[in-house]
Design a protein around this motif. Structure first.
Motif, PDB file in Angstrom:
ATOM      1  N   ARG A  49      37.784  39.549  45.599  1.00 26.23           N
ATOM      2  CA  ARG A  49      38.638  39.371  44.419  1.00 26.23           C
ATOM      3  C   ARG A  49      37.795  39.197  43.157  1.00 26.23           C
ATOM      4  NH1 ARG A  49      41.782  35.754  47.983  1.00 26.23           N
ATOM      5  NH2 ARG A  49      43.682  36.844  48.623  1.00 26.23           N
ATOM      6  N   ARG A  50      36.701  38.435  43.266  1.00 28.94           N
ATOM      7  CA  ARG A  50      35.851  38.212  42.086  1.00 28.94           C
ATOM      8  C   ARG A  50      35.223  39.517  41.604  1.00 28.94           C
ATOM      9  NH1 ARG A  50      34.927  32.937  44.277  1.00 28.94           N
ATOM     10  NH2 ARG A  50      33.413  33.729  45.771  1.00 28.94           N
ATOM     11  N   VAL A  51      34.797  40.365  42.540  1.00 31.28           N
ATOM     12  CA  VAL A  51      34.225  41.645  42.141  1.00 31.28           C
ATOM     13  C   VAL A  51      35.278  42.506  41.452  1.00 31.28           C
ATOM     14  CG1 VAL A  51      33.159  43.776  42.961  1.00 31.28           C
ATOM     15  CG2 VAL A  51      32.478  41.610  43.957  1.00 31.28           C
ATOM     16  N   LEU A  52      36.479  42.528  41.999  1.00 27.69           N
ATOM     17  CA  LEU A  52      37.554  43.320  41.391  1.00 27.69           C
ATOM     18  C   LEU A  52      37.873  42.834  39.982  1.00 27.69           C
ATOM     19  CD1 LEU A  52      40.068  43.742  44.366  1.00 27.69           C
ATOM     20  CD2 LEU A  52      38.549  45.474  43.405  1.00 27.69           C
ATOM     21  N   GLN A  53      37.800  41.526  39.773  1.00 27.70           N
ATOM     22  CA  GLN A  53      38.127  40.958  38.468  1.00 27.70           C
ATOM     23  C   GLN A  53      37.021  41.153  37.432  1.00 27.70           C
ATOM     24  OE1 GLN A  53      38.902  36.895  39.596  1.00 27.70           O
ATOM     25  NE2 GLN A  53      40.824  37.417  40.646  1.00 27.70           N
ATOM     26  N   SER A  54      35.850  41.590  37.865  1.00 21.85           N
ATOM     27  CA  SER A  54      34.714  41.718  36.945  1.00 21.85           C
ATOM     28  C   SER A  54      34.798  42.974  36.080  1.00 21.85           C
ATOM     29  CB  SER A  54      33.399  41.736  37.735  1.00 21.85           C
ATOM     30  OG  SER A  54      33.317  42.904  38.550  1.00 21.85           O
ATOM     31  N   ALA A  55      35.701  43.911  36.418  1.00 18.17           N
ATOM     32  CA  ALA A  55      35.829  45.145  35.640  1.00 18.17           C
ATOM     33  C   ALA A  55      37.144  45.826  36.013  1.00 18.17           C
ATOM     34  CB  ALA A  55      34.662  46.092  35.929  1.00 18.17           C
ATOM     35  N   LYS A  56      37.518  46.804  35.235  1.00 19.30           N
ATOM     36  CA  LYS A  56      38.666  47.643  35.576  1.00 19.30           C
ATOM     37  C   LYS A  56      38.117  48.849  36.336  1.00 19.30           C
ATOM     38  CE  LYS A  56      42.721  49.978  33.710  1.00 19.30           C
ATOM     39  NZ  LYS A  56      43.470  50.363  32.487  1.00 19.30           N
ATOM     40  N   TRP A  57      38.106  48.734  37.663  1.00 20.06           N
ATOM     41  CA  TRP A  57      37.503  49.765  38.499  1.00 20.06           C
ATOM     42  C   TRP A  57      38.443  50.958  38.649  1.00 20.06           C
ATOM     43  CZ3 TRP A  57      32.542  49.060  39.379  1.00 20.06           C
ATOM     44  CH2 TRP A  57      32.036  47.764  39.351  1.00 20.06           C
ATOM     45  N   ASP A  58      37.915  52.155  38.414  1.00 16.21           N
ATOM     46  CA  ASP A  58      38.712  53.359  38.612  1.00 16.21           C
ATOM     47  C   ASP A  58      38.872  53.681  40.086  1.00 16.21           C
ATOM     48  OD1 ASP A  58      39.021  54.601  35.732  1.00 16.21           O
ATOM     49  OD2 ASP A  58      36.977  53.833  35.896  1.00 16.21           O
ATOM     50  N   LEU A  59      37.845  53.374  40.865  1.00 17.38           N
ATOM     51  CA  LEU A  59      37.913  53.536  42.312  1.00 17.38           C
ATOM     52  C   LEU A  59      37.327  52.297  42.969  1.00 17.38           C
ATOM     53  CD1 LEU A  59      36.725  57.207  43.067  1.00 17.38           C
ATOM     54  CD2 LEU A  59      39.060  56.324  43.168  1.00 17.38           C
ATOM     55  N   ALA A  60      38.096  51.692  43.858  1.00 16.80           N
ATOM     56  CA  ALA A  60      37.589  50.616  44.709  1.00 16.80           C
ATOM     57  C   ALA A  60      37.600  51.159  46.131  1.00 16.80           C
ATOM     58  CB  ALA A  60      38.466  49.378  44.600  1.00 16.80           C
ATOM     59  N   ILE A  61      36.426  51.220  46.747  1.00 17.19           N
ATOM     60  CA  ILE A  61      36.275  51.910  48.036  1.00 17.19           C
ATOM     61  C   ILE A  61      35.667  50.964  49.062  1.00 17.19           C
ATOM     62  CG2 ILE A  61      35.242  53.883  49.224  1.00 17.19           C
ATOM     63  CD1 ILE A  61      34.960  55.205  46.444  1.00 17.19           C
ATOM     64  N   THR A  62      36.266  50.918  50.240  1.00 21.89           N
ATOM     65  CA  THR A  62      35.691  50.225  51.386  1.00 21.89           C
ATOM     66  C   THR A  62      35.169  51.266  52.371  1.00 21.89           C
ATOM     67  OG1 THR A  62      36.152  48.824  53.314  1.00 21.89           O
ATOM     68  CG2 THR A  62      37.983  50.097  52.451  1.00 21.89           C
ATOM     69  N   SER A  63      34.191  50.886  53.171  1.00 23.54           N
ATOM     70  CA  SER A  63      33.694  51.817  54.194  1.00 23.54           C
ATOM     71  C   SER A  63      34.528  51.745  55.465  1.00 23.54           C
ATOM     72  CB  SER A  63      32.226  51.518  54.514  1.00 23.54           C
ATOM     73  OG  SER A  63      32.107  50.346  55.299  1.00 23.54           O
TER      74      SER A  63
END
Length: 338
Positions: free
Chosen positions: A119-133
């Motif tokens: 959650r903290r990483v997501l809140q650090s920017a407006k990510w155009d793509l958030a990808i998990t492996s």
């Protein structure tokens, strides 16, 4: 795509067995995009403070009181590749993405216990793509973060993980990383009794001065020179680490690309068979008696050349789908940059 300016945020100070694969992915992104790496300026916090407020620690919420450093990056496309969401202190910088276009976040490990850090990483920017492996992580990630996620599996550099001739295989059996103790004991005894070489991990960390990439090169050599290697699902060897899915980790890609015969159990991830085919892993019932396991090792060794040829055919047929280059192009497609 090639006219765009790509940068890859990286932290060369990260040290550990797992960072060799991360470096390979970063390097492949840079090669394919003609981009370049960017190292964020180091925050000089006293060690006793930094150790206590790191992501995932008890006092991590205190990070919000640390003055943020101005950092102005310029790029059309920014990539951040994380082994885990705890790895990169973006929350300690401000205005770093004012002049950045598309922002791509890729996280190797997204386990349930890591949700606060995710959650903290997501809140650090407006990510155009958030990808998990991990494909299996998508449901809980989207439910728990209320953010759109994509899954792009892990991979390898095919010129690092490549087969050798059967005459060059010096290691009979190997086990790198996680293992099951009864199988470990059985194969160790079998190899001692039959004068074969069983190589397995004997340490939990790297020496501080050792580059993870150097260790990764050595690991790739040893894996390719093994006839057989053991691999097991994460939830079997470490059930507390993953709760709701069966992740497809890098070890499967590394062993398959090396032409090494994999013994153990495949993860239950449905995507596994799509990527590796139905006969990548020789399944072993690890609950069998030591006497029965010994019969299995004898059969494997007697037919090692047949199994090796099957592994080579698998690689010849499917390897293009295992490469980091393929992953870069998959991400381009997700970002509508192809």
């Amino acid at each position: 795509m090639m006219n765009l300016k790509h940068i890859v945020l990286t932290d060369p100070a990260l040290n550990g067995f797992e960072y060799g694969m991360l470096r390979d992915f970063e390097e492949e992104i840079i090669r394919v995009t003609s981009g370049h790496p960017v190292v964020m300026p180091k925050r000089k916090l006293p060690t006793f403070i930094e150790d206590r407020i790191g992501h995932g620690t008890r006092y991590s919420n205190l990070r919000k009181f640390i003055p943020k450093v101005e950092c102005d990056l310029k790029a059309d496309v920014l990539w951040l590749i994380l082994m885990g969401p705890e790895n990169f202190p973006l929350d300690l910088f401000k205005n770093w993405d004012r002049h950045v276009g598309v922002k791509i976040l890729y996280i190797f490990d997204t386990f349930e216990a890591q949700l606060p850090s995710i959650r903290r990483v997501l809140q650090s920017a407006k990510w155009d793509l958030a990808i998990t492996s991990f494909h299996g992580a998508l449901p809980f990630l989207e439910e728990q973060t209320q953010h759109k996620w994509y899954a792009v599996p892990q991979g390898v550099k095919l010129d690092r993980f490549k087969p050798v001739a059967k005459e060059e295989k010096l290691i009979s059996f190997s086990a790198y990383g996680r293992r099951l103790q009864n199988v470990h004991h059985s194969i160790k005894e079998y190899c001692l009794q039959t004068d074969k070489y069983y190589e397995y991990t004997t340490t939990t960390g790297l020496q501080p001065q050792l580059d993870p990439c150097e260790n990764y090169r050595q690991y790739a050599w040893h894996l390719a020179h093994s006839f057989f290697t053991f691999s097991w699902p994460v939830e079997l060897t470490n059930p507390k680490r993953v709760l709701t899915f069966s992740p497809m980790t890098c070890r499967w890609f590394e062993a398959a690309a090396s032409g090494t015969v994999i013994v153990g159990q495949a993860p239950k991830e449905p995507e596994f068979e799509k990527i590796f085919g139905s006969d990548l892993v020789i399944p072993i019932d690890y609950t069998q008696s030591q006497e029965h396991l010994k019969l299995i090792w004898e059969e494997l060794w007697e037919n090692r050349y047949i199994y090796f040829q099957s592994a080579l055919k698998n690689r010849e047929r499917l390897a293009d789908n295992w490469s980091w280059e393929t992953r870069v192009w998959e991400i381009f497609k997700l970002a509508n940059m192809t």
